[in-house]
Design a protein around this motif. Structure first.
Motif, PDB file in Angstrom:
ATOM      1  N   GLY A  89     -70.205   8.036 -10.644  1.00 48.14           N
ATOM      2  CA  GLY A  89     -70.202   8.361 -12.067  1.00 48.14           C
ATOM      3  C   GLY A  89     -68.822   8.829 -12.500  1.00 48.14           C
ATOM      4  O   GLY A  89     -68.104   9.470 -11.733  1.00 48.14           O
ATOM      5  N   MET A  90     -68.449   8.495 -13.721  1.00 47.48           N
ATOM      6  CA  MET A  90     -67.179   8.937 -14.294  1.00 47.48           C
ATOM      7  C   MET A  90     -67.483   9.620 -15.622  1.00 47.48           C
ATOM      8  O   MET A  90     -68.065   9.010 -16.519  1.00 47.48           O
ATOM      9  CB  MET A  90     -66.236   7.755 -14.524  1.00 47.48           C
ATOM     10  N   ASP A  91     -67.108  10.902 -15.728  1.00 48.89           N
ATOM     11  CA  ASP A  91     -67.280  11.617 -16.983  1.00 48.89           C
ATOM     12  C   ASP A  91     -66.079  11.355 -17.881  1.00 48.89           C
ATOM     13  O   ASP A  91     -64.934  11.559 -17.478  1.00 48.89           O
ATOM     14  CB  ASP A  91     -67.452  13.118 -16.736  1.00 48.89           C
ATOM     15  N   VAL A  92     -66.366  10.860 -19.072  1.00 47.58           N
ATOM     16  CA  VAL A  92     -65.341  10.468 -20.036  1.00 47.58           C
ATOM     17  C   VAL A  92     -65.500  11.336 -21.279  1.00 47.58           C
ATOM     18  O   VAL A  92     -66.575  11.385 -21.878  1.00 47.58           O
ATOM     19  CB  VAL A  92     -65.494   8.978 -20.428  1.00 47.58           C
ATOM     20  N   ARG A  93     -64.435  12.010 -21.668  1.00 49.59           N
ATOM     21  CA  ARG A  93     -64.452  12.840 -22.880  1.00 49.59           C
ATOM     22  C   ARG A  93     -64.188  11.933 -24.073  1.00 49.59           C
ATOM     23  O   ARG A  93     -63.213  11.179 -24.088  1.00 49.59           O
ATOM     24  CB  ARG A  93     -63.371  13.913 -22.785  1.00 49.59           C
ATOM     25  N   ASP A 108     -66.089  -5.516  -9.906  1.00 57.95           N
ATOM     26  CA  ASP A 108     -66.791  -6.736  -9.500  1.00 57.95           C
ATOM     27  C   ASP A 108     -68.294  -6.511  -9.644  1.00 57.95           C
ATOM     28  O   ASP A 108     -68.872  -5.667  -8.948  1.00 57.95           O
ATOM     29  CB  ASP A 108     -66.425  -7.056  -8.047  1.00 57.95           C
ATOM     30  N   THR A 109     -68.932  -7.281 -10.519  1.00 55.61           N
ATOM     31  CA  THR A 109     -70.359  -7.114 -10.777  1.00 55.61           C
ATOM     32  C   THR A 109     -71.223  -7.558  -9.594  1.00 55.61           C
ATOM     33  O   THR A 109     -72.413  -7.235  -9.555  1.00 55.61           O
ATOM     34  CB  THR A 109     -70.789  -7.879 -12.043  1.00 55.61           C
ATOM     35  N   ALA A 110     -70.647  -8.256  -8.623  1.00 57.44           N
ATOM     36  CA  ALA A 110     -71.394  -8.601  -7.417  1.00 57.44           C
ATOM     37  C   ALA A 110     -71.520  -7.388  -6.485  1.00 57.44           C
ATOM     38  O   ALA A 110     -72.389  -7.357  -5.618  1.00 57.44           O
ATOM     39  CB  ALA A 110     -70.711  -9.751  -6.682  1.00 57.44           C
ATOM     40  N   LEU A 111     -70.660  -6.384  -6.676  1.00 61.97           N
ATOM     41  CA  LEU A 111     -70.663  -5.191  -5.821  1.00 61.97           C
ATOM     42  C   LEU A 111     -71.220  -3.961  -6.523  1.00 61.97           C
ATOM     43  O   LEU A 111     -71.814  -3.091  -5.884  1.00 61.97           O
ATOM     44  CB  LEU A 111     -69.241  -4.870  -5.351  1.00 61.97           C
ATOM     45  N   LEU A 112     -70.970  -3.860  -7.839  1.00 59.59           N
ATOM     46  CA  LEU A 112     -71.389  -2.692  -8.611  1.00 59.59           C
ATOM     47  C   LEU A 112     -72.182  -3.123  -9.830  1.00 59.59           C
ATOM     48  O   LEU A 112     -71.747  -4.007 -10.572  1.00 59.59           O
ATOM     49  CB  LEU A 112     -70.173  -1.893  -9.094  1.00 59.59           C
ATOM     50  N   ARG A 113     -73.327  -2.485 -10.047  1.00 60.18           N
ATOM     51  CA  ARG A 113     -74.134  -2.730 -11.242  1.00 60.18           C
ATOM     52  C   ARG A 113     -73.888  -1.590 -12.216  1.00 60.18           C
ATOM     53  O   ARG A 113     -74.044  -0.422 -11.879  1.00 60.18           O
ATOM     54  CB  ARG A 113     -75.622  -2.777 -10.878  1.00 60.18           C
ATOM     55  N   ARG A 114     -73.502  -1.915 -13.431  1.00 65.56           N
ATOM     56  CA  ARG A 114     -73.263  -0.896 -14.455  1.00 65.56           C
ATOM     57  C   ARG A 114     -74.598  -0.354 -14.933  1.00 65.56           C
ATOM     58  O   ARG A 114     -75.493  -1.107 -15.304  1.00 65.56           O
ATOM     59  CB  ARG A 114     -72.469  -1.505 -15.623  1.00 65.56           C
ATOM     60  N   ASP A 115     -74.742   0.942 -14.885  1.00 66.26           N
ATOM     61  CA  ASP A 115     -75.952   1.612 -15.348  1.00 66.26           C
ATOM     62  C   ASP A 115     -75.746   2.078 -16.784  1.00 66.26           C
ATOM     63  O   ASP A 115     -74.629   2.049 -17.302  1.00 66.26           O
ATOM     64  CB  ASP A 115     -76.276   2.797 -14.441  1.00 66.26           C
ATOM     65  N   ALA A 116     -76.794   2.565 -17.395  1.00 67.80           N
ATOM     66  CA  ALA A 116     -76.710   3.064 -18.770  1.00 67.80           C
ATOM     67  C   ALA A 116     -75.846   4.322 -18.813  1.00 67.80           C
ATOM     68  O   ALA A 116     -75.893   5.151 -17.907  1.00 67.80           O
ATOM     69  CB  ALA A 116     -78.103   3.374 -19.291  1.00 67.80           C
ATOM     70  N   ASP A 117     -75.047   4.445 -19.865  1.00 64.83           N
ATOM     71  CA  ASP A 117     -74.259   5.663 -20.079  1.00 64.83           C
ATOM     72  C   ASP A 117     -75.212   6.790 -20.475  1.00 64.83           C
ATOM     73  O   ASP A 117     -76.276   6.544 -21.051  1.00 64.83           O
ATOM     74  CB  ASP A 117     -73.244   5.464 -21.206  1.00 64.83           C
ATOM     75  N   SER A 118     -74.813   8.021 -20.173  1.00 61.45           N
ATOM     76  CA  SER A 118     -75.625   9.168 -20.589  1.00 61.45           C
ATOM     77  C   SER A 118     -74.713  10.257 -21.129  1.00 61.45           C
ATOM     78  O   SER A 118     -73.653  10.520 -20.579  1.00 61.45           O
ATOM     79  CB  SER A 118     -76.462   9.689 -19.424  1.00 61.45           C
ATOM     80  N   LYS A 119     -75.141  10.879 -22.222  1.00 59.75           N
ATOM     81  CA  LYS A 119     -74.366  11.990 -22.792  1.00 59.75           C
ATOM     82  C   LYS A 119     -74.563  13.219 -21.922  1.00 59.75           C
ATOM     83  O   LYS A 119     -75.681  13.580 -21.578  1.00 59.75           O
ATOM     84  CB  LYS A 119     -74.804  12.287 -24.218  1.00 59.75           C
ATOM     85  N   GLN A 120     -73.456  13.864 -21.567  1.00 60.67           N
ATOM     86  CA  GLN A 120     -73.497  15.086 -20.781  1.00 60.67           C
ATOM     87  C   GLN A 120     -73.365  16.315 -21.673  1.00 60.67           C
ATOM     88  O   GLN A 120     -73.866  17.369 -21.343  1.00 60.67           O
ATOM     89  CB  GLN A 120     -72.393  15.075 -19.726  1.00 60.67           C
ATOM     90  N   THR A 121     -72.642  16.168 -22.779  1.00 55.90           N
ATOM     91  CA  THR A 121     -72.510  17.231 -23.769  1.00 55.90           C
ATOM     92  C   THR A 121     -72.570  16.583 -25.141  1.00 55.90           C
ATOM     93  O   THR A 121     -72.281  15.398 -25.294  1.00 55.90           O
ATOM     94  CB  THR A 121     -71.174  17.993 -23.640  1.00 55.90           C
ATOM     95  N   THR A 122     -72.946  17.355 -26.122  1.00 53.04           N
ATOM     96  CA  THR A 122     -72.994  16.840 -27.493  1.00 53.04           C
ATOM     97  C   THR A 122     -72.368  17.857 -28.426  1.00 53.04           C
ATOM     98  O   THR A 122     -72.147  19.006 -28.062  1.00 53.04           O
ATOM     99  CB  THR A 122     -74.450  16.580 -27.940  1.00 53.04           C
ATOM    100  N   ARG A 135     -71.205  10.156 -19.414  1.00 58.92           N
ATOM    101  CA  ARG A 135     -71.094   9.745 -18.011  1.00 58.92           C
ATOM    102  C   ARG A 135     -71.354   8.251 -17.921  1.00 58.92           C
ATOM    103  O   ARG A 135     -72.408   7.763 -18.289  1.00 58.92           O
ATOM    104  CB  ARG A 135     -72.091  10.495 -17.127  1.00 58.92           C
ATOM    105  N   GLN A 136     -70.344   7.525 -17.422  1.00 54.76           N
ATOM    106  CA  GLN A 136     -70.484   6.109 -17.134  1.00 54.76           C
ATOM    107  C   GLN A 136     -70.811   6.004 -15.642  1.00 54.76           C
ATOM    108  O   GLN A 136     -70.174   6.673 -14.828  1.00 54.76           O
ATOM    109  CB  GLN A 136     -69.191   5.368 -17.452  1.00 54.76           C
ATOM    110  N   SER A 137     -71.815   5.191 -15.293  1.00 58.22           N
ATOM    111  CA  SER A 137     -72.268   5.119 -13.905  1.00 58.22           C
ATOM    112  C   SER A 137     -72.409   3.682 -13.426  1.00 58.22           C
ATOM    113  O   SER A 137     -72.717   2.788 -14.208  1.00 58.22           O
ATOM    114  CB  SER A 137     -73.630   5.810 -13.762  1.00 58.22           C
ATOM    115  N   TRP A 138     -72.160   3.526 -12.120  1.00 55.12           N
ATOM    116  CA  TRP A 138     -72.327   2.237 -11.453  1.00 55.12           C
ATOM    117  C   TRP A 138     -73.072   2.472 -10.149  1.00 55.12           C
ATOM    118  O   TRP A 138     -72.799   3.442  -9.435  1.00 55.12           O
ATOM    119  CB  TRP A 138     -70.970   1.614 -11.113  1.00 55.12           C
ATOM    120  N   THR A 139     -73.976   1.550  -9.803  1.00 55.17           N
ATOM    121  CA  THR A 139     -74.702   1.619  -8.535  1.00 55.17           C
ATOM    122  C   THR A 139     -74.199   0.502  -7.629  1.00 55.17           C
ATOM    123  O   THR A 139     -74.076  -0.651  -8.059  1.00 55.17           O
ATOM    124  CB  THR A 139     -76.221   1.474  -8.764  1.00 55.17           C
ATOM    125  N   ALA A 140     -73.898   0.865  -6.372  1.00 53.94           N
ATOM    126  CA  ALA A 140     -73.413  -0.107  -5.390  1.00 53.94           C
ATOM    127  C   ALA A 140     -74.559  -1.037  -4.982  1.00 53.94           C
ATOM    128  O   ALA A 140     -75.643  -0.579  -4.632  1.00 53.94           O
ATOM    129  CB  ALA A 140     -72.866   0.629  -4.168  1.00 53.94           C
TER     130      ALA A 140
END
Length: 180
Positions: A89-93, A108-122, A135-140
């Motif tokens: 996960g990468m937290d992006v301000r 590479d989408t063959a190695l990492l699947r992009r998951d849904a972004d989630s708000k960590q603060t509002t 938070r931007q997330s990818w699953t291996a």
């Protein structure tokens, strides 16, 4: 002390048995902790709603501005190692500024699947100048290596509104992900 032993120590076979039992117990505890952390989850926006196996945050806007102005060296790449099925996960301000971090290469989408972004603060509604963290997330999904790339861009220079690669780059950050 008589007999050559002191309080708090053991000798002979019994002492070795006690030490062996302690080593086995500590090893089992360590293995249990690895299992617990290995099974720790993949966070909101990740698979299963569990925290990511690896979590990073992009540098602060002020740091990116310092890099852009030549007052600080460029951001070094980060390295992440994941097992298949684990998440990074990468937290992006995200702030209402003329400059901001934008993902320009999701790997590479063959190695990492992009998951849904989630708000960590509002921000509270109608709050001027308030930013939030996403938070931007990818699953291996397969073994291999790939790179995720973000650019800190001047949003006023974008030739295409939804294409951060068309904007003037002020700084960049890479995360090299190795799965396997």
């Amino acid at each position: 002390m008589r007999g050559g032993t002191r309080a708090g120590t053991t000798s002979g076979t019994r002492g070795r048995t006690v030490r062996t039992a302690v080593v086995v117990a500590v090893t089992a505890l360590a293995a249990g902790l690895v299992t617990l952390t290995g099974c720790s989850s993949d966070g909101p926006g990740g698979s299963g709603g569990r925290p990511p196996a690896a979590l990073l945050a992009l540098p602060a806007d002020l740091d990116a501005e310092a890099v852009a102005g030549g007052k600080q060296p460029a951001f070094e790449p980060s390295d992440v190692h994941l097992a298949v099925g684990r998440t990074v996960g990468m937290d992006v301000r995200v702030a209402p500024l003329p400059h901001g971090w934008r993902l320009v290469d999701g790997g590479d989408t063959a190695l990492l699947r992009r998951d849904a972004d989630s708000k960590q603060t509002t921000c509270p509604p109608n709050t001027a100048g308030c930013g939030h963290t996403v938070r931007q997330s990818w699953t291996a999904t397969a073994a291999g290596s790939t790179t995720l790339t973000w650019r800190y861009v001047d949003l006023a220079t974008c030739k295409e509104a939804q294409n951060p690669a068309s904007c003037r780059t002020l700084a960049s950050k890479e995360v090299r992900v190795t799965v396997g």
